[in-house]
Design a protein around this motif. Structure first.
Motif, PDB file in Angstrom:
ATOM      1  N   GLU A  99       0.711  -1.173   0.085  1.00 45.09           N
ATOM      2  CA  GLU A  99      -0.050  -0.102  -0.120  1.00 45.09           C
ATOM      3  C   GLU A  99       0.857   1.288   0.131  1.00 45.09           C
ATOM      4  O   GLU A  99       0.269   2.264  -0.153  1.00 45.09           O
ATOM      5  CB  GLU A  99      -0.844  -0.067   1.104  1.00 45.09           C
ATOM      6  N   SER A 100       2.055   0.966   0.360  1.00 51.37           N
ATOM      7  CA  SER A 100       2.978   2.349   0.582  1.00 51.37           C
ATOM      8  C   SER A 100       4.463   2.211  -0.077  1.00 51.37           C
ATOM      9  O   SER A 100       4.897   3.176  -0.203  1.00 51.37           O
ATOM     10  CB  SER A 100       3.335   2.493   2.008  1.00 51.37           C
ATOM     11  N   GLY A 101       4.607   1.259  -0.683  1.00 50.66           N
ATOM     12  CA  GLY A 101       6.079   0.860  -1.511  1.00 50.66           C
ATOM     13  C   GLY A 101       7.046   0.809  -0.695  1.00 50.66           C
ATOM     14  O   GLY A 101       8.151   0.780  -1.026  1.00 50.66           O
ATOM     15  N   ASN A 102       6.898   0.584   0.722  1.00 46.90           N
ATOM     16  CA  ASN A 102       7.915   0.527   1.658  1.00 46.90           C
ATOM     17  C   ASN A 102       8.203  -0.884   2.084  1.00 46.90           C
ATOM     18  O   ASN A 102       6.959  -1.754   1.910  1.00 46.90           O
ATOM     19  CB  ASN A 102       7.728   1.494   2.834  1.00 46.90           C
ATOM     20  N   ALA A 103       9.172  -1.218   2.910  1.00 47.83           N
ATOM     21  CA  ALA A 103       9.333  -2.565   3.440  1.00 47.83           C
ATOM     22  C   ALA A 103       9.030  -3.696   2.313  1.00 47.83           C
ATOM     23  O   ALA A 103       8.404  -4.449   2.795  1.00 47.83           O
ATOM     24  CB  ALA A 103       8.499  -2.696   4.579  1.00 47.83           C
ATOM     25  N   LEU A 104       9.615  -3.453   1.089  1.00 46.99           N
ATOM     26  CA  LEU A 104       9.277  -4.506   0.044  1.00 46.99           C
ATOM     27  C   LEU A 104      10.363  -5.569   0.564  1.00 46.99           C
ATOM     28  O   LEU A 104      11.439  -5.607   0.401  1.00 46.99           O
ATOM     29  CB  LEU A 104       9.528  -4.119  -1.149  1.00 46.99           C
ATOM     30  N   SER A 105       9.715  -6.964   0.906  1.00 48.14           N
ATOM     31  CA  SER A 105      10.686  -8.043   1.094  1.00 48.14           C
ATOM     32  C   SER A 105      11.134  -8.853   0.116  1.00 48.14           C
ATOM     33  O   SER A 105      11.120 -10.036  -0.061  1.00 48.14           O
ATOM     34  CB  SER A 105      10.209  -8.937   2.024  1.00 48.14           C
ATOM     35  N   VAL A 106      11.655  -8.157  -0.925  1.00 48.66           N
ATOM     36  CA  VAL A 106      12.405  -8.656  -2.175  1.00 48.66           C
ATOM     37  C   VAL A 106      13.629  -8.197  -2.248  1.00 48.66           C
ATOM     38  O   VAL A 106      14.464  -7.514  -1.457  1.00 48.66           O
ATOM     39  CB  VAL A 106      11.550  -8.198  -3.343  1.00 48.66           C
ATOM     40  N   THR A 107      14.402  -8.745  -3.366  1.00 46.93           N
ATOM     41  CA  THR A 107      15.863  -8.268  -3.486  1.00 46.93           C
ATOM     42  C   THR A 107      15.959  -7.377  -5.005  1.00 46.93           C
ATOM     43  O   THR A 107      15.216  -7.434  -5.431  1.00 46.93           O
ATOM     44  CB  THR A 107      16.823  -9.429  -3.627  1.00 46.93           C
ATOM     45  N   GLU A 108      17.190  -6.991  -5.068  1.00 50.39           N
ATOM     46  CA  GLU A 108      17.491  -6.096  -6.328  1.00 50.39           C
ATOM     47  C   GLU A 108      17.317  -7.317  -7.533  1.00 50.39           C
ATOM     48  O   GLU A 108      17.046  -6.812  -8.469  1.00 50.39           O
ATOM     49  CB  GLU A 108      18.836  -5.625  -6.314  1.00 50.39           C
ATOM     50  N   SER A 109      18.003  -8.461  -7.300  1.00 54.07           N
ATOM     51  CA  SER A 109      17.846  -9.279  -8.405  1.00 54.07           C
ATOM     52  C   SER A 109      16.374  -9.582  -8.595  1.00 54.07           C
ATOM     53  O   SER A 109      16.052  -9.923  -9.845  1.00 54.07           O
ATOM     54  CB  SER A 109      18.420 -10.787  -7.854  1.00 54.07           C
ATOM     55  N   PHE A 110      15.614  -9.713  -7.795  1.00 53.77           N
ATOM     56  CA  PHE A 110      14.238  -9.971  -8.294  1.00 53.77           C
ATOM     57  C   PHE A 110      13.472  -8.849  -8.927  1.00 53.77           C
ATOM     58  O   PHE A 110      12.789  -9.029  -9.873  1.00 53.77           O
ATOM     59  CB  PHE A 110      13.281  -9.966  -6.746  1.00 53.77           C
ATOM     60  N   ILE A 111      14.076  -7.542  -8.542  1.00 55.35           N
ATOM     61  CA  ILE A 111      13.565  -6.331  -9.430  1.00 55.35           C
ATOM     62  C   ILE A 111      14.088  -6.510 -10.744  1.00 55.35           C
ATOM     63  O   ILE A 111      13.141  -6.186 -11.909  1.00 55.35           O
ATOM     64  CB  ILE A 111      13.932  -5.193  -8.838  1.00 55.35           C
ATOM     65  N   ASP A 112      15.283  -6.993 -10.835  1.00 52.79           N
ATOM     66  CA  ASP A 112      15.818  -7.139 -12.271  1.00 52.79           C
ATOM     67  C   ASP A 112      14.934  -8.077 -13.031  1.00 52.79           C
ATOM     68  O   ASP A 112      14.802  -8.239 -14.259  1.00 52.79           O
ATOM     69  CB  ASP A 112      17.329  -7.724 -12.149  1.00 52.79           C
ATOM     70  N   ARG A 113      14.654  -9.201 -12.382  1.00 55.97           N
ATOM     71  CA  ARG A 113      13.931 -10.431 -12.992  1.00 55.97           C
ATOM     72  C   ARG A 113      12.372  -9.973 -13.551  1.00 55.97           C
ATOM     73  O   ARG A 113      12.090 -10.253 -14.528  1.00 55.97           O
ATOM     74  CB  ARG A 113      14.042 -11.367 -12.173  1.00 55.97           C
ATOM     75  N   ILE A 114      11.953  -9.251 -12.582  1.00 53.42           N
ATOM     76  CA  ILE A 114      10.459  -8.747 -12.961  1.00 53.42           C
ATOM     77  C   ILE A 114      10.195  -7.838 -13.996  1.00 53.42           C
ATOM     78  O   ILE A 114       9.445  -7.708 -14.826  1.00 53.42           O
ATOM     79  CB  ILE A 114       9.658  -8.199 -11.602  1.00 53.42           C
ATOM     80  N   THR A 115      11.583  -7.145 -14.149  1.00 52.59           N
ATOM     81  CA  THR A 115      11.573  -6.060 -15.237  1.00 52.59           C
ATOM     82  C   THR A 115      12.199  -6.452 -16.408  1.00 52.59           C
ATOM     83  O   THR A 115      12.230  -5.999 -17.442  1.00 52.59           O
ATOM     84  CB  THR A 115      12.175  -4.640 -14.798  1.00 52.59           C
ATOM     85  N   PHE A 116      12.718  -7.799 -16.399  1.00 51.02           N
ATOM     86  CA  PHE A 116      13.524  -8.336 -17.385  1.00 51.02           C
ATOM     87  C   PHE A 116      14.817  -7.625 -17.917  1.00 51.02           C
ATOM     88  O   PHE A 116      15.050  -7.690 -19.029  1.00 51.02           O
ATOM     89  CB  PHE A 116      12.679  -8.776 -18.735  1.00 51.02           C
ATOM     90  N   VAL A 117      15.408  -6.798 -17.015  1.00 52.76           N
ATOM     91  CA  VAL A 117      16.455  -5.922 -17.570  1.00 52.76           C
ATOM     92  C   VAL A 117      17.528  -6.340 -16.127  1.00 52.76           C
ATOM     93  O   VAL A 117      17.158  -5.683 -15.028  1.00 52.76           O
ATOM     94  CB  VAL A 117      15.960  -4.581 -17.519  1.00 52.76           C
ATOM     95  N   ALA A 118      18.792  -6.779 -16.868  1.00 52.88           N
ATOM     96  CA  ALA A 118      19.777  -6.684 -15.638  1.00 52.88           C
ATOM     97  C   ALA A 118      20.324  -5.403 -15.146  1.00 52.88           C
ATOM     98  O   ALA A 118      20.556  -4.433 -16.342  1.00 52.88           O
ATOM     99  CB  ALA A 118      20.956  -7.659 -16.512  1.00 52.88           C
ATOM    100  N   GLY A 119      20.454  -5.251 -14.176  1.00 49.79           N
ATOM    101  CA  GLY A 119      20.995  -3.764 -13.618  1.00 49.79           C
ATOM    102  C   GLY A 119      19.756  -2.900 -13.487  1.00 49.79           C
ATOM    103  O   GLY A 119      20.114  -1.761 -13.022  1.00 49.79           O
TER     104      GLY A 119
END
Length: 252
Positions: A48-68
């Motif tokens: 609801e706030s965009g805070n305390a996301l219990s994920v990793t930077e690697s997960f963000i790379d995977r969900i966006t399909f862009v390394a880095g």
């Protein structure tokens, strides 16, 4: 969690942060914009706030399909925290439950104001139509014509309108063009008769019926110059007075 839509600013593809991420990742700005939307949609669904996301930077790379991609977010200040406790700063400014409630409320208020404005405009239009139907011959002074307030009434405007129609329809009379000094002089002449009333309208109609070429004060019948009797000024005399008044005003 907060709805099935997210809010995107029109300027997003050209924001400096997007331009910088584009350079870092070697992607065009539209591609970066699309990846951001994909990440924000996921965040909106999971937080609801965009805070305390219990994920990793690697997960963000995977969900966006862009390394880095996560690192480019950090570079522009759009990602804070460490793996397991990440946050997207200012996420609730445009998205999240609170922001969406605020946006929906604003939309409802704008719609209500629009409906109220339409209702008022329709009411005004109906009122104007009723006035036109009641006074079909009402004459509205043209732009730039300074009409004295004492004769700014529907009854007097209607009567003077009939007078203008009479003068301009008869080739034997000198016409009074719209927005002309002669038009303004006519209004001032009628105003010089004193407080207008039924006798004013009657005097104008009498002049029309008599095919006169000039208007005369109600209580002052036709009188010739030099006979010692009081006489209403003519339109030309009123026009001369206007010219003299303008000259006096230019001196100050």
């Amino acid at each position: 969690m907060a709805g099935d839509w997210i809010k995107i600013q029109h300027a997003l593809p050209d924001k400096p942060e997007v331009v910088q991420m584009s350079q870092i990742l070697g992607l065009d700005q539209d591609a970066v914009t699309g990846k951001l939307i994909r990440l924000w949609v996921w965040t909106d669904q999971q937080s609801e706030s965009g805070n305390a996301l219990s994920v990793t930077e690697s997960f963000i790379d995977r969900i966006t399909f862009v390394a880095g991609f996560a690192q480019s977010l950090r570079s522009v200040g759009w990602l804070h925290g460490a793996d397991g406790d990440l946050s997207l700063p200012n996420f609730t400014r445009h998205n999240g439950k609170t922001a969406k409630t605020r946006a929906n409320t604003q939309k409802r208020v704008q719609a209500l104001r629009s409906r109220n404005a339409d209702s008022v405009n329709k009411s005004v239009t109906r009122e104007e139509k009723r006035r036109e139907e009641k006074n079909p011959s009402i004459y509205i002074p043209g732009e730039g014509i300074r009409i004295p307030s004492s004769v700014d009434t529907p009854e007097i405007q209607t009567a003077v309108g009939r007078w203008f129609a009479h003068i301009n329809a008869d080739d034997t009379h000198k016409s009074i063009p719209p927005n002309s000094p002669q038009e303004e002089a006519t209004w001032r002449l009628v105003a010089s008769w004193g407080t207008p009333g039924p006798e004013t309208v009657a005097a104008i109609d009498a002049a029309i019926a008599g095919q006169w070429s000039n208007l005369r004060k109600p209580e002052a019948p036709r009188a010739e110059r030099g006979n010692g009797k009081s006489k209403s000024p003519s339109i030309m005399e009123t026009l001369d007075d206007m010219i003299e008044e303008e000259k006096r005003n230019e001196q100050f």
